[in-house]
Design an enzyme around this catalytic site. Structure first.
Site, PDB file in Angstrom:
ATOM      1  N   ALA A 163       0.803  -1.233   0.091  1.00 53.18           N
ATOM      2  CA  ALA A 163      -0.018   0.007   0.047  1.00 53.18           C
ATOM      3  C   ALA A 163       0.898   1.315  -0.063  1.00 53.18           C
ATOM      4  CB  ALA A 163      -0.860  -0.117   1.316  1.00 53.18           C
TER       5      ALA A 163
ATOM      6  N   SER B   9      -3.054  -3.298   0.210  1.00 53.33           N
ATOM      7  CA  SER B   9      -2.140  -4.317   0.287  1.00 53.33           C
ATOM      8  C   SER B   9      -2.894  -5.394   0.674  1.00 53.33           C
ATOM      9  CB  SER B   9      -0.874  -3.950   1.154  1.00 53.33           C
ATOM     10  OG  SER B   9      -1.232  -3.584   2.336  1.00 53.33           O
TER      11      SER B   9
ATOM     12  N   THR C  62       9.257  -7.219 -13.571  1.00 52.81           N
ATOM     13  CA  THR C  62       8.756  -8.483 -14.009  1.00 52.81           C
ATOM     14  C   THR C  62       7.420  -8.640 -12.961  1.00 52.81           C
ATOM     15  OG1 THR C  62      10.584  -9.233 -14.944  1.00 52.81           O
ATOM     16  CG2 THR C  62       8.910 -11.021 -14.319  1.00 52.81           C
TER      17      THR C  62
ATOM     18  N   CYS D  23       4.862   2.634  11.955  1.00 50.65           N
ATOM     19  CA  CYS D  23       5.300   3.301  11.084  1.00 50.65           C
ATOM     20  C   CYS D  23       4.960   4.804  11.279  1.00 50.65           C
ATOM     21  CB  CYS D  23       4.840   2.689   9.672  1.00 50.65           C
ATOM     22  SG  CYS D  23       3.277   2.345   9.625  1.00 50.65           S
TER      23      CYS D  23
HETATM   24  N1  PMP Z   1      -2.167   2.953   4.637  1.00 48.42           N
HETATM   25  C1  PMP Z   1      -2.673   2.462   5.878  1.00 48.42           C
HETATM   26  C2  PMP Z   1      -3.878   2.859   6.172  1.00 48.42           C
HETATM   27  C3  PMP Z   1      -2.040   1.255   6.593  1.00 48.42           C
HETATM   28  O1  PMP Z   1      -2.486   0.926   7.588  1.00 48.42           O
HETATM   29  C4  PMP Z   1      -0.866   0.893   6.138  1.00 48.42           C
HETATM   30  C5  PMP Z   1      -0.087  -0.359   6.858  1.00 48.42           C
HETATM   31  N2  PMP Z   1       0.276   0.326   8.287  1.00 48.42           N
HETATM   32  C6  PMP Z   1      -0.333   1.275   4.653  1.00 48.42           C
HETATM   33  C7  PMP Z   1      -0.993   2.162   4.021  1.00 48.42           C
HETATM   34  C8  PMP Z   1       1.000   0.769   4.237  1.00 48.42           C
HETATM   35  O2  PMP Z   1       0.716  -0.617   3.885  1.00 48.42           O
HETATM   36  P1  PMP Z   1       2.009  -1.237   3.565  1.00 48.42           P
HETATM   37  O3  PMP Z   1       2.667  -1.917   4.728  1.00 48.42           O
HETATM   38  O4  PMP Z   1       1.291  -2.417   2.955  1.00 48.42           O
HETATM   39  O5  PMP Z   1       2.934  -0.568   2.518  1.00 48.42           O
END
Ligand code: PMP
Length: 376
Positions: A70, A198, A236, A322
């Site tokens: 994502a 994702s 790929t 994060c």
């Molecule tokens: N957007 C949201 C709302 C999420 O919760 C997350 C994952 N914490 C992400 C984006 C990023 O997802 P990914 O780990 O697949 O990069």
């Protein structure tokens, strides 16, 4: 082990691990190769794309670009769109509780490419105000990015209403981060111009994700090369990952109603117990996604409690893994009107279809013991 950190990532469906093996074993050829095995791989890739679009009722209007996450989808949507259409205007609107992969991307567009950003504030329920959005829209607005479900608190935005407003009042494209929403709560995808998600948040595999865009949209690719994925993401393609992603979407949509009802009962159980405590403030709104329950400890350190729970093999998180600001508190919880201290001491319990009542009761028991035991 009690795993209640499903908003961070989920355990994959075992059948998807099997599917991955099967495809990677039998259809490992490059989907761009012109021999028979390549064409068979391509068929699987096309099938996966179609499955996603059909299950979301957008096969006529949208196309799916397979990516790694994502984060990549948000980067491609925002940078790809903003840089492609920058001659039309350089104003972007987003909320102040977007995921870091949206906020940091927009900040980069501002700092490196001169875009202007408007951050919309949210109310105590974590929702943006439609009047604020209406006021913020202007001639130079080319993009609006508002998440469907917040990853820390589960707050839900009124995506249909926001889409209608953006489309009525501007020529901007409307992007939605649906990572915590897809297959979990109902959304009308037809109204959205671009959306990111994702696989690993819906019991798919890590390393899989997609950006879905309206067919008339173009993007500046972030990866140039062999023109895979409609030329928007060269490299790929992983046919096996794409296939598991499509299957994860189909399964989660099929089971959505049942899972939602199940998870609601777990959320209610947590709420019932924790709302009685005077040393806690609940941050998740009652109209939010039941998959996420967030609260603040008023006189204990959340990091200490989360670690003590982890020592008992009970896994939840403190504020988002994060974080973009590194300030040591959750900017999301702070944005709901909480103090810095409250935003520092948040605990997030998050469910998936597999979570049980016993998990919740074991968490509560351990949590109450730990709170008794530890100093502030
Ligand atoms: N957007 C949201 C709302 C999420 O919760 C997350 C994952 N914490 C992400 C984006 C990023 O997802 P990914 O780990 O697949 O990069």
């Amino acid at each position: 082990m009690i795993y209640l950190d499903n908003a961070a990532t989920c355990k994959p469906y075992l059948e998807l691990l099997d599917l991955f093996n099967e495809i990677e074993k039998d259809y490992f050829a490059n989907a761009q190769s012109y021999h028979q095995l390549g064409l068979l791989s391509l068929e699987h890739l096309k099938k996966a794309r179609k499955k996603i679009l059909t299950s979301l009722n957008i096969s006529q209007t949208h196309l799916a670009i397979f990516l790694s996450s994502a984060t990549e989808a948000n980067n491609l949507a925002l940078k790809g769109y903003a840089l492609k259409y920058q001659k039309r205007g350089k104003h972007i609107i987003l909320s102040n509780i977007e995921h870091p992969s949206v906020i940091e991307t927009c900040l980069q567009l501002k700092e490196e490419f001169g875009f202007e950003l408007t951050f919309l504030e949210v109310n105590e329920q974590g929702m943006i105000n439609l009047d604020d959005l209406k006021k913020a829209l202007k001639k130079s607005t080319i993009l609006v990015s508002i998440m469907a479900v917040n990853n820390e608190t589960g707050s839900i935005n009124l995506i249909n209403e926001i889409a209608a407003l953006v489309h009525q009042k501007s020529l901007a494209a409307f992007h939605v981060d649906v990572t915590q929403a897809i297959g979990k709560i109902h959304l009308n995808y037809q109204n959205i111009d671009m959306f990111s998600f994702s696989g690993h948040k819906i019991n798919g595999l890590k390393g899989s994700g997609a950006l879905v865009i309206r067919k008339n949209i173009s993007l500046l690719p972030l990866l140039s090369g062999g023109q895979q994925e409609y030329g928007f993401r060269s490299a790929t393609s992983s046919v096996a990952l794409a296939s598991t992603l499509a299957e994860a979407v189909v399964i989660s949509l099929e089971k959505m109603k049942k899972n939602l009802a199940h998870v609601k009962t777990l959320n209610n159980l947590l709420h019932e117990h924790l709302s009685k405590r005077k040393d806690i403030k609940i941050n998740s709104p009652s109209n939010g996604s039941p998959f996420i329950f967030n609260f603040s400890l008023l006189n204990k350190k959340a990091s200490v409690v989360v670690e003590a729970l982890s020592n008992e093999q009970i896994y939840v998180s403190s504020f988002s893994a994060c974080q973009s600001n590194n300030k040591g508190f959750s900017y999301v919880v702070k944005a709901l009107g909480r103090t810095e201290l409250e935003a520092q001491n948040t605990i997030r319990v998050s469910f998936d279809y597999n979570s049980t009542k016993e998990d919740v009761l074991a968490f509560l028991k351990a949590f109450e013991n730990i709170i008794e035991r530890i100093k502030g």
